[in-house]
Structure formats: C-alpha cells, structure tokens
Design a protein around this motif. Sequence first.
Motif, short mmCIF file in Angstrom:
data_model
loop_
_atom_site.label_atom_id
_atom_site.label_comp_id
_atom_site.label_asym_id
_atom_site.label_seq_id
_atom_site.Cartn_x
_atom_site.Cartn_y
_atom_site.Cartn_z
N LEU A 72 83.51 -35.60 -13.78
CA LEU A 72 84.13 -36.62 -14.62
C LEU A 72 85.64 -36.50 -14.67
CD1 LEU A 72 81.55 -36.64 -17.53
CD2 LEU A 72 81.88 -38.42 -15.81
N LEU A 73 86.16 -35.27 -14.54
CA LEU A 73 87.59 -35.05 -14.56
C LEU A 73 88.22 -35.14 -13.18
CD1 LEU A 73 87.77 -32.09 -17.08
CD2 LEU A 73 88.26 -34.49 -17.50
N GLY A 74 87.40 -35.35 -12.16
CA GLY A 74 87.93 -35.46 -10.81
C GLY A 74 88.26 -34.12 -10.19
N ILE A 75 87.62 -33.06 -10.67
CA ILE A 75 87.85 -31.72 -10.12
C ILE A 75 86.76 -31.43 -9.10
CG2 ILE A 75 88.01 -29.26 -10.65
CD1 ILE A 75 88.86 -30.10 -13.48
N LYS A 76 87.15 -31.05 -7.90
CA LYS A 76 86.18 -30.77 -6.85
C LYS A 76 85.51 -29.43 -7.11
CE LYS A 76 85.67 -30.48 -1.87
NZ LYS A 76 86.33 -30.56 -0.57
N SER A 77 84.22 -29.40 -6.99
CA SER A 77 83.44 -28.18 -7.21
C SER A 77 83.33 -27.38 -5.92
CB SER A 77 82.05 -28.55 -7.71
OG SER A 77 81.27 -27.41 -7.87
N TYR A 78 83.46 -26.09 -6.05
CA TYR A 78 83.29 -25.20 -4.90
C TYR A 78 82.10 -24.31 -5.15
CZ TYR A 78 88.02 -26.63 -3.73
OH TYR A 78 89.13 -27.35 -3.41
#
Length: 79
Positions: A72-78
């Motif tokens: 939702l915050l536009g942070i890419k998950s690794y």
Amino acid sequence: MDNEAAEGISTYKLNELMIEDDNDLTEQILDFLTEIEANFIYKKFDYFYKTETKSPQQRVSIAFLPENIMHLLGIKSYS
C-alpha cells in the motif's frame, strides 16, 4: 515505470542507511514505520458512504495486515 516518472525518485536500502551515522532520513523512515505499525496494523477501519443522496448508508471495513502495508505504501518487498 517509465523514465520520466522515475526522475526525482530516490531508492534507498534501509539496512545501508542504518549503518551510516547521524542519518536523519533513516530516523524519519523508522519513525514513520513505527507510527504505521502502532496506528494501522491489525486495526479495523469502517468507512461509511452513500452512492446517492437518498440511498441507504453503506459500510466497507478495512483491516491492515503487516503483509499489506508495504504494498500500500509502494515499498517493494524482498524475500
């Protein structure tokens, strides 16, 4: 994302920022994530609305889980 949209966007690795001393950006990011966790994670929000002025009120419930927030915050998950 095209090149025009990417201009002016900076990418950071939080773990690398945390290694640097006196990094104000790291503190801001950690403060923000702490607030998100305290006020949104595992909380349910009810949004009430009407489709028309005289229509009955409707409700949508939204619950934020930890796995949703990054998206939702536009942070890419690794992984």
